[in-house]
Design an enzyme around this catalytic site. Structure first.
Site, PDB file in Angstrom:
ATOM      1  CD  GLU A   1      -2.738   1.402   2.563  1.00  4.12           C
ATOM      2  OE1 GLU A   1      -2.479   0.181   3.653  1.00  4.12           O
ATOM      3  OE2 GLU A   1      -3.376   2.192   2.579  1.00  4.12           O
TER       4      GLU A   1
ATOM      5  CG  ASP B   1      -6.110   4.375   1.791  1.00  2.11           C
ATOM      6  OD1 ASP B   1      -6.820   5.231   1.614  1.00  2.11           O
ATOM      7  OD2 ASP B   1      -6.144   3.753   3.084  1.00  2.11           O
TER       8      ASP B   1
ATOM      9  CG  HIS C   1      -2.932   6.177   0.992  1.00  2.00           C
ATOM     10  ND1 HIS C   1      -2.146   5.017   1.281  1.00  2.00           N
ATOM     11  CD2 HIS C   1      -3.597   6.804   1.876  1.00  2.00           C
ATOM     12  CE1 HIS C   1      -2.311   5.096   2.733  1.00  2.00           C
ATOM     13  NE2 HIS C   1      -3.209   5.883   3.118  1.00  2.00           N
TER      14      HIS C   1
ATOM     15  CG  HIS D   1      -6.890   0.089   2.766  1.00  2.00           C
ATOM     16  ND1 HIS D   1      -5.721   0.361   3.416  1.00  2.00           N
ATOM     17  CD2 HIS D   1      -7.230  -1.224   2.885  1.00  2.00           C
ATOM     18  CE1 HIS D   1      -5.429  -0.842   4.198  1.00  2.00           C
ATOM     19  NE2 HIS D   1      -6.330  -1.571   4.020  1.00  2.00           N
TER      20      HIS D   1
ATOM     21  CG  ASP E   1      -7.614  12.497   7.851  1.00  2.00           C
ATOM     22  OD1 ASP E   1      -6.823  11.899   8.350  1.00  2.00           O
ATOM     23  OD2 ASP E   1      -8.800  12.027   7.435  1.00  2.00           O
TER      24      ASP E   1
HETATM   25  C1  RNT Z   1      -2.389   4.634   6.637  1.00  2.00           C
HETATM   26  C2  RNT Z   1      -2.654   3.558   5.654  1.00  2.00           C
HETATM   27  C3  RNT Z   1      -2.686   2.222   6.494  1.00  2.00           C
HETATM   28  C4  RNT Z   1      -3.450   2.450   7.924  1.00  2.00           C
HETATM   29  C5  RNT Z   1      -3.619   1.076   8.522  1.00  2.00           C
HETATM   30  C6  RNT Z   1      -3.776   1.143  10.060  1.00  2.00           C
HETATM   31  O1  RNT Z   1      -2.373   5.760   5.812  1.00  2.00           O
HETATM   32  O2  RNT Z   1      -3.983   3.877   5.083  1.00  2.00           O
HETATM   33  O3  RNT Z   1      -3.743   1.334   5.664  1.00  2.00           O
HETATM   34  O4  RNT Z   1      -4.504   3.072   8.126  1.00  2.00           O
HETATM   35  O5  RNT Z   1      -2.388  -0.054   8.182  1.00  2.00           O
HETATM   36 ZN    ZN Z   2      -5.020   2.321   4.186  1.00  2.00          ZN
END
Ligand code: RNT
Ligand code: ZN
Length: 419
Positions: free
Chosen positions: A226, A259, A262, A286, A294
């Protein structure tokens, strides 16, 4: 079944039939799609190691009372959140939720025995993550990319163990456990050498992933990486960026986790899926909501969420791309946050399945972009909500206000007793 809900459903069924969509079939399909709930929102990613007040690389803001304090409370909270959701559920674990008080880099599947037994008993699936954060062995926020070998070695061992744990969980559960790697390593301000840490991270990952899974093992686990554009405290540079992991994953036959919080705000994860999937088989999402700086606001029904789920439907990606949630907000009831995010995700999945995609594709093939846009707008107002209400009602999941009332009762009867 409530009479007006059924009547509304039958009207909706007819409306969708006219567009060539069978709502009964859609509901059957919906019920098979698993969504993995991030256990870590239940206690602001603290875990059970009792390390005390330690710097965390995951910034969770807010001071709502009643976080879960142990495995039983966390599991109870998740059970309750699932009662407010019509989805098929998995639970996404982090290694800080081990329950035998052992070092972070010396864990095995038995540390997660309570989770496994509970998941089996309740018919939930499981996914896994190594927690590369909030620990004395973090070196100024660095783990696998630290310049200190001792630090890297510590975390390499944790990564190696996580692959064994994930495989063992997958085998026990009889289905694939996604093992996600997110490492926070990065700098708040401009690095002198961007290259140094990426080389170190590459070397650490090479050690963790040296052993390849057999075809049989691949049914039970997969590793996904990730990336992140920036984090709070790593604004200038994140070692494990999306480009880095994308390239690394393609070269090494690994998977990627995207994510939604991200990327640059104008980038679309919905657009990325079909770009990446021809080269990377194992993808995890994600599902999150980035807001300014944020990356992890509670997921709500917005255009971005719908775009991602619609893309999963259009690309025939359900069951191929794994769906996990990832958000946290300690300024509201954490369990309600889960329920809101689960329900928003469920609606977006359901609405995606209700889309008469074939009609849009026909228009596109015929070059009629005017009608394509026209129809896309019309589709938004088909009676999807009547199908949603019927789905909830038939599964015994509370609708609207009832759900809020149950949430409030849970807070009063269960959570508030924690003080
Ligand atoms: C953090 C990432 C990651 C976390 C978790 C806790 O920016 O999104 O996935 O949220 O691993
Ligand atoms: Zn994440």
């Amino acid at each position: 079944m409530n009479k007006s809900i059924l009547e509304a459903y039958l009207l909706a069924k007819t409306a969708y039939q006219k567009c060539g969509v069978d709502t009964d079939k859609v509901i059957q399909e919906f019920e098979k799609i698993p969504v993995s709930l991030h256990c870590w929102a239940g206690d602001d990613i603290k875990g059970f190691e009792g390390l005390g007040d330690i710097e965390s690389q995951n910034v969770v803001t807010g001071a709502y009372p009643y976080p879960a304090r142990n495995g039983d409370e966390l599991r109870g909270d998740i059970d309750f959140a699932f009662r407010l959701s019509p989805l098929k559920h998995k639970v996404n674990l982090h290694s800080v939720y081990a329950e035998r008080q052992r070092p972070r880099n010396d864990l095995d599947v038995e540390d997660f025995r309570n989770w496994i037994n509970w998941a089996k008993a309740n018919g939930y699936g499981l996914d896994f993550n190594t927690s590369f954060f909030a620990h004395p062995m973090m070196d100024n926020g660095f783990s696998l990319a630290s310049i200190h070998k001792k630090t890297r070695d510590y975390w390499i061992k944790a990564g190696l163990d996580s692959r064994k744990i994930s495989l063992a969980i997958g085998k026990e559960m009889g289905e694939r456990c996604y093992n996600n790697f997110w490492i926070p390593d990065g700098f708040k301000d401009n690095p002198a050498s961007r290259l140094t840490y990426r080389e170190l991270l590459k070397d650490s990952l090479d050690q963790i992933f040296a052993k390849k899974y057999t075809e049989e093992e691949k049914q039970y686990t997969t590793d996904v990486l990730e990336g992140k554009l920036f984090g709070i405290g790593s604004e200038a540079y994140v070692v494990g960026s999306h480009d880095f992991y994308l390239a690394y994953a393609i070269k090494n036959g690994l998977g990627v986790c995207m994510d939604m919080g991200h990327y640059h705000p104008d980038e679309s994860v919905a657009d990325k899926l079909s770009a990446v999937r021809p080269f990377i088989n194992d993808l995890m999402l994600h599902v999150s909501r980035g807001l300014h700086w944020d990356s992890d606001h509670v997921v709500i029904q917005d255009d971005r969420l719908q775009a991602v789920m619609t893309e999963l439907k259009r690309g025939n990606y359900y069951h191929k791309i794994a769906i996990g949630l990832d958000f946290f907000d300690a300024s509201i009831n954490r369990v309600a946050g889960w329920a809101i995010g689960l329900r928003a995700t469920a609606k977006a999945i359901l609405f995606s399945l209700l889309e008469p995609t074939h009609l849009l594709e026909d228009l596109e093939k015929n070059g009629d972009y005017t009608s394509r846009l026209f129809l896309m707008e019309e589709i938004k107002n088909l009676p999807a909500n009547a199908v949603w209400d019927y789905l909830l009602e038939s599964k015994g999941v509370p609708l609207g206000n009832q759900a809020i009332d149950q949430m409030k009762a849970y807070e009063k009867d269960v959570q508030s007793k924690r003080d």
